[in-house]
Design an enzyme around this catalytic site. Structure first.
Site, PDB file in Angstrom:
ATOM      1  CG  ASN A  12      -0.730  -2.571  -2.289  1.00 34.50           C
ATOM      2  OD1 ASN A  12       0.101  -2.080  -3.047  1.00 34.50           O
ATOM      3  ND2 ASN A  12      -1.434  -1.846  -1.438  1.00 34.50           N
ATOM      4  CE  LYS A  14       0.643  -1.903   1.677  1.00 34.32           C
ATOM      5  NZ  LYS A  14       0.273  -1.699   3.078  1.00 34.32           N
ATOM      6  CG  HIS A  98      -4.094   1.129   0.171  1.00 34.48           C
ATOM      7  ND1 HIS A  98      -3.325   1.594   1.217  1.00 34.48           N
ATOM      8  CD2 HIS A  98      -4.052  -0.226   0.243  1.00 34.48           C
ATOM      9  CE1 HIS A  98      -2.844   0.554   1.883  1.00 34.48           C
ATOM     10  NE2 HIS A  98      -3.263  -0.557   1.308  1.00 34.48           N
ATOM     11  CD  GLU A 100      -0.168   1.945   2.902  1.00 36.08           C
ATOM     12  OE1 GLU A 100       0.251   1.750   1.748  1.00 36.08           O
ATOM     13  OE2 GLU A 100      -0.252   1.033   3.761  1.00 36.08           O
ATOM     14  CD  GLU A 168      -6.207  -3.377   2.171  1.00 33.19           C
ATOM     15  OE1 GLU A 168      -5.448  -4.337   2.212  1.00 33.19           O
ATOM     16  OE2 GLU A 168      -5.904  -2.287   1.662  1.00 33.19           O
ATOM     17  N   GLY A 174      -0.048  -3.571   8.052  1.00 33.49           N
ATOM     18  CA  GLY A 174       1.379  -3.432   8.337  1.00 33.49           C
ATOM     19  C   GLY A 174       1.722  -3.506   9.811  1.00 33.49           C
ATOM     20  CB  SER A 214      -1.369  -8.277   9.573  1.00 34.97           C
ATOM     21  OG  SER A 214      -0.852  -6.993   9.875  1.00 34.97           O
TER      22      SER A 214
END
Ligand code: 13P
Length: 251
Positions: A12, A14, A98, A100, A168, A174, A214
């Site tokens: 991904n 992003k 996701h 985000e 996730e 991140g 991560s």
């Protein structure tokens, strides 16, 4: 990793990269020897879908995904792309839900459910993301949150062979704070048990549940050795040469 389920590694990207750097990543995938038993999917920003999918067209087992799609077929939704637009650009998958999208852009389970229905109807495979925040895990609510998110998918899925679940945990995305193999395995097993009880034992046995948060070239092997971890959704490390090592982590 299990013998029945094909290992799946997604990248991904992003909102990262540019034409030059993302073309270089596709070049690297094209010229690398990739484990033939692994399904690889990269998700670039929408504006690069078409060029990367044509660049990777001849590479077996590597496909392209949208990072997000809108549930409507068309209309006044400035800045969005539809499922058919993603298909037109060569995508065969779409990442939905996701963290985000949920926590930065405020997408709800209801909206993600609607997107799931539209995405599957359009013929794209859904990479269905779920995951709890750090505070949920601390308060013992990991599966409460995951089940709410899973239920929104379940209500809109008929054919689970067109779904890959990406677990996730938000606290691992991140942050460099990867879930331990034990924590990830325990949660994947809980997700699989929920599928067995609420969808069917057959679906639970066949659906891929991949881990994201991560993941890198160093920690992937031990995670992949867990019986219920069927692959990864990789963020930052998918932009680096080590993405190839993650794809080949079982070689
Ligand atoms: P990182 O690998 O950068 O933690 O991101 C994970 C992710 O969000 C993949 O969708």
């Amino acid at each position: 990793m299990s013998a029945e389920r094909k290992f799946f590694v997604g990248g991904n990207f992003k909102m990262n990269g540019n034409l030059e750097s993302l073309t270089a990543i596709a070049d690297r995938l094209n010229s690398s020897e990739l484990d033939a038993n692994v399904e690889v999917v990269i998700a670039p920003p929408a504006c690069y879908l078409a060029s990367l999918s044509s660049q990777l067209a001849q590479k077996e087992n590597v496909n392209v995904s949208a990072e997000n799609v809108h549930q409507a077929a068309k209309g006044a939704f400035t800045g969005e792309i539809s499922c058919s637009m993603a298909l037109d650009c060569g995508a065969s998958y779409a990442i939905l839900g996701h963290s985000e999208r949920r926590h930065v852009f405020g997408e709800t389970n209801k909206q993600i459910g609607e997107k799931t229905k539209a995405t599957l109807a359009a013929g794209l495979v859904v990479i269905a993301c779920i995951g709890e925040k750090g505070e949920d895990r601390k308060s013992g609510n990991t599966m409460v949150v995951c089940v709410e998110q899973l239920t929104a998918y379940k209500d809109n899925v008929e054919d689970w062979s067109k779904v890959v679940i990406a677990y996730e945990p938000v606290w691992a995305i991140g942050t460099g704070e990867v879930a331990t193999p034990e924590i990830a395995q325990e949660t994947h097993l809980n997700i699989r048990s929920w599928l067995s009880d609420n969808v069917s034992p057959e679906v639970a046995a066949s659906v891929r549940i991949i881990y994201g948060g991560s993941v890198n070239g160093k920690n992937c092997k031990e995670l992949a050795s867990q019986p219920d971890i069927d692959g990864f959704l990789v963020g930052g490390a998918s932009l680096k040469p080590e993405f190839v090592d993650i794809i080949n982590c079982d070689c």
